[in-house]
Design an enzyme around this catalytic site. Structure first.
Site, short mmCIF file in Angstrom:
data_model
loop_
_atom_site.label_atom_id
_atom_site.label_comp_id
_atom_site.label_asym_id
_atom_site.label_seq_id
_atom_site.Cartn_x
_atom_site.Cartn_y
_atom_site.Cartn_z
N ASP A 1 -5.47 -1.94 -1.41
CA ASP A 1 -5.76 -2.60 -0.12
C ASP A 1 -4.64 -3.51 0.36
O ASP A 1 -4.88 -4.51 1.03
CB ASP A 1 -7.08 -3.40 -0.20
CG ASP A 1 -8.24 -2.52 -0.57
OD1 ASP A 1 -8.25 -1.35 -0.16
OD2 ASP A 1 -9.15 -3.00 -1.28
N LYS B 1 -1.31 -0.31 2.87
CA LYS B 1 -0.47 0.90 2.76
C LYS B 1 -0.64 1.80 3.97
O LYS B 1 0.32 2.39 4.46
CB LYS B 1 -0.86 1.70 1.49
CG LYS B 1 -0.66 0.93 0.20
CD LYS B 1 -1.18 1.71 -1.00
CE LYS B 1 -2.67 1.90 -1.04
NZ LYS B 1 -3.45 0.67 -1.27
N GLY C 1 -9.44 3.57 0.96
CA GLY C 1 -9.84 3.28 2.33
C GLY C 1 -8.66 2.66 3.04
O GLY C 1 -8.20 1.59 2.66
N HIS C 2 -8.12 3.38 4.01
CA HIS C 2 -6.92 2.90 4.70
C HIS C 2 -7.25 2.67 6.17
O HIS C 2 -7.60 3.61 6.88
CB HIS C 2 -5.79 3.92 4.56
CG HIS C 2 -5.44 4.22 3.13
ND1 HIS C 2 -4.71 5.30 2.74
CD2 HIS C 2 -5.73 3.55 1.99
CE1 HIS C 2 -4.56 5.29 1.43
NE2 HIS C 2 -5.18 4.24 0.94
N GLN D 1 -4.65 3.29 -3.79
CA GLN D 1 -4.86 2.27 -4.83
C GLN D 1 -3.55 1.47 -5.08
O GLN D 1 -2.76 1.35 -4.17
CB GLN D 1 -5.38 2.91 -6.14
CG GLN D 1 -6.81 3.43 -6.02
CD GLN D 1 -6.94 4.83 -5.46
OE1 GLN D 1 -6.20 5.71 -5.84
NE2 GLN D 1 -7.88 5.04 -4.58
P1 GDP Z 1 -4.73 0.06 2.19
O1 GDP Z 1 -5.88 0.54 1.37
O2 GDP Z 1 -3.59 -0.40 1.34
O3 GDP Z 1 -4.30 1.01 3.25
O4 GDP Z 1 -5.25 -1.27 2.92
P2 GDP Z 1 -6.66 -1.43 3.69
O5 GDP Z 1 -6.55 -0.71 4.98
O6 GDP Z 1 -7.79 -1.11 2.79
O7 GDP Z 1 -6.71 -3.01 3.87
C1 GDP Z 1 -5.73 -3.70 4.57
C2 GDP Z 1 -6.39 -4.37 5.78
O8 GDP Z 1 -5.53 -5.34 6.30
C3 GDP Z 1 -6.66 -3.41 6.94
O9 GDP Z 1 -7.84 -3.83 7.58
C4 GDP Z 1 -5.45 -3.59 7.84
O10 GDP Z 1 -5.74 -3.32 9.21
C5 GDP Z 1 -5.17 -5.04 7.66
N1 GDP Z 1 -3.75 -5.42 7.74
C6 GDP Z 1 -2.66 -4.75 7.30
N2 GDP Z 1 -1.55 -5.50 7.47
C7 GDP Z 1 -1.94 -6.66 8.03
C8 GDP Z 1 -1.26 -7.86 8.42
O11 GDP Z 1 -0.04 -7.99 8.28
N3 GDP Z 1 -2.02 -8.84 8.95
C9 GDP Z 1 -3.38 -8.74 9.10
N4 GDP Z 1 -4.04 -9.76 9.63
N5 GDP Z 1 -4.05 -7.63 8.75
C10 GDP Z 1 -3.34 -6.62 8.20
P1 IMO Z 2 -6.95 1.84 -1.52
O1 IMO Z 2 -6.20 3.14 -1.44
C1 IMO Z 2 -9.03 -1.14 -3.93
C2 IMO Z 2 -11.11 0.30 -7.51
C3 IMO Z 2 -12.62 0.21 -7.52
C4 IMO Z 2 -12.85 -0.03 -9.00
C5 IMO Z 2 -11.79 0.84 -9.66
C6 IMO Z 2 -12.29 2.19 -10.14
O2 IMO Z 2 -7.80 1.56 -0.34
O3 IMO Z 2 -6.03 0.73 -1.90
P2 IMO Z 2 -12.95 4.41 -8.81
O4 IMO Z 2 -14.02 4.66 -7.80
O5 IMO Z 2 -11.59 4.70 -8.35
O6 IMO Z 2 -13.25 5.06 -10.15
O7 IMO Z 2 -13.05 2.82 -9.10
O8 IMO Z 2 -10.78 1.03 -8.68
N1 IMO Z 2 -10.53 1.03 -6.36
C7 IMO Z 2 -9.91 0.44 -5.33
N2 IMO Z 2 -9.73 -0.87 -5.05
N3 IMO Z 2 -8.49 -0.20 -3.12
C8 IMO Z 2 -8.64 1.12 -3.41
O9 IMO Z 2 -8.01 2.09 -2.72
C9 IMO Z 2 -9.41 1.49 -4.52
N4 IMO Z 2 -9.77 2.67 -5.08
C10 IMO Z 2 -10.44 2.38 -6.19
O10 IMO Z 2 -13.08 -0.86 -6.72
O11 IMO Z 2 -12.55 -1.37 -9.33
MG MG Z 3 -7.90 0.17 1.11
#
Ligand code: GDP
Ligand code: IMO
Ligand code: MG
Length: 425
Positions: A13, A16, A40-41, A223
């Protein structure tokens, strides 16, 4: 041409998806090579929010070939739903290709994920319950069902029946759970197979040819390093390899064809699920970060655990993935905090250690050592150049760079495509 691997440098999270979407504008190919719909992106483009799980974040760019590589595990129902959602927003999925070798998540994988978590009791991992672990278990056990099998009905049918012989025994006798009916699964998955067949290909060939033709290729990580099956906080990890090496194995590309690795981190640390987290905050500051940064899981909606930036873990990511450039996202979330802390090392048995420990029992004995820095009050979400950032903010980024041993190439000041500051290096 260039081939870049983009990885999460913390526990996932890190933002990416946002960076992939931005870099995809200069890439002809974007590849996912590990994980599944546990990822989840969230991508915000032109005011529209997209929540992607399996489809590479490059899909928003109509010219980009999006590959879901052999190392990914596919929930057919999940990916079809995602395809529909993306199409509903006017995005074509014609450029999406899924490798024939990618393993298929079956309903019994999802059931087993839930049951094994329940059986672990207090030691549960806190998985996303998407069947990721059990699917990779079958891959390693060599009884898995792959995309190629899915689209060949006779093979699929035989494999489902063979698997259910064993899985139903495990479900019923080990866990006391419900069993599955082979005919029902076969009928349901036959429909998925028809819809997914046009997307299935040998993506290793597409990718190799693209690289040889000099195209720009981006490997989008899911991840993060600390969730890596080998290098993460085992057993509180996922079942794939989010580190740079995973990009090679999970896409069928040799390491000599990779030019660079970019690590994505947040300006603080978050984690979803169970497991150690040395800089976790249990106070108001942690709650402020969670609310301001909207730190709730994209896949499960769970509140993310929040803590200070830990330079030990990001330095560990730099070392284990050969990261040359770092992106520090969500700097804007820290605006308004009076003082900031960075973890520079851990204290263990009276000694200072700066390398991430190999085992959790050792990590449990570590206490973070903090360096305090001034915070800043200004809203930085519309700042467009590094020089214009408040001095305290620049000092914070520069200190992160020094401690982690990689150039901070970009900082994120908001979720949008334009809210990112690139630094000359
Ligand atoms: P990922 O799994 O690495 O793709 O990250 P996620 O999408 O799960 O979580 C990142 C969250 O932060 C998302 O809701 C993005 O829209 C948000 N985000 C990313 N970069 C920034 C930033 O520089 N500032 C803020 N406020 N939000 C950001
Ligand atoms: P992105 O791509 C954050 C965590 C789960 C749990 C562990 C194992 O959005 O960064 P799993 O279902 O993979 O067997 O769970 O990994 N986990 C993540 N945490 N971001 C993710 O993906 C994750 N994908 C799995 O919360 O701790
Ligand atoms: Mg994510």
């Amino acid at each position: 041409m260039s081939t870049k691997v983009l990885i999460g440098a913390q526990w996932g999270d890190e933002g990416k998806g946002k960076i992939t979407d931005i870099l995809a504008q200069q890439a002809q190919v974007v590849v996912r090579s590990q994980g599944g719909n546990n990822a989840g992106h969230t991508v915000e483009a032109d005011g529209v929010v997209y929540k992607l799980h399996l489809i590479p974040s490059g899909i928003l760019n109509p010219e980009t070939l999006c590959i879901v590589g052999n190392g990914v595990v596919i929930d057919p129902k999940g990916i079809l739903e995602e395809i529909r959602q993306v199409q509903d927003k006017g995005i074509s999925t014609d450029n999406l290709k899924i490798d024939a070798r990618a393993h298929v998540i079956m309903p019994y994988h999802i059931a087993l994920d839930g049951l094994s978590e329940a059986a672990r009791g207090k030691s549960e991992i806190g998985t996303t319950k998407k069947g990721i672990g059990p699917c990779y278990m079958d891959k390693a056990e060599r009884c898995g069902i792959r995309m190629w099998d899915l689209i060949h009905p006779e093979v699929f049918e035989q494999k489902v029946r063979e698997n259910l012989e064993i899985k139903n025994k495990i479900l019923k006798l080990v866990y006391g759970g419900e069993t599955f009916d082979a005919d029902e699964i076969i009928a349901e998955y036959k429909e998925y197979a028809k819809k997914l067949a046009p997307y299935v290909a040998d993506t290793t060939v597409l990718l190799y040819n693209s690289i040889k033709e000099g195209k720009n290729v981006l490997f989008e990580g899911a991840q993060g390093t600390l969730l890596d099956l080998d290098l993460g906080t085992y057993p509180y990890v996922t079942s794939s390899h989010p580190t740079a090496g995973g990009a090679c194995i999970g896409s069928g590309v040799g390491p000599t064809l990779i030019d660079d690795c970019i690590g994505i981190a947040k300006a603080y640390t978050t984690r979803v699920g169970k497991g150690p987290f040395p800089t976790e905050l249990f106070d108001e500051v942690g709650e402020t970060i969670r609310q301001k940064g909207f730190e709730f899981g994209t896949t499960t909606g769970r509140p993310r655990r929040c803590g200070w930036f830990d330079a030990v873990i990001v330095k560990y990511s730099v070392r284990t993935s050969g990261i040359t450039k770092l992106v520090i996202n969500k700097l804007d979330t820290l605006s308004g905090l009076d003082r900031l802390k960075i973890c520079t090392g851990y204290e263990k048995d009276g000694k200072v250690i700066t390398e991430f420990p190999a085992d959790l029992s050792e990590l449990a004995l570590c206490k973070p050592i903090y360096e305090e820095m001034d915070g800043w009050d200004e809203d930085i979400s519309s700042v467009t150049s590094f020089d214009e950032l408040p001095q305290a903010c620049k000092d914070y980024v520069n200190r992160i760079e020094q401690l982690c041993g990689a150039f901070v190439w970009m900082v994120g000041v908001g979720p949008g495509r334009t809210q990112n500051i690139i630094r000359e290096g």
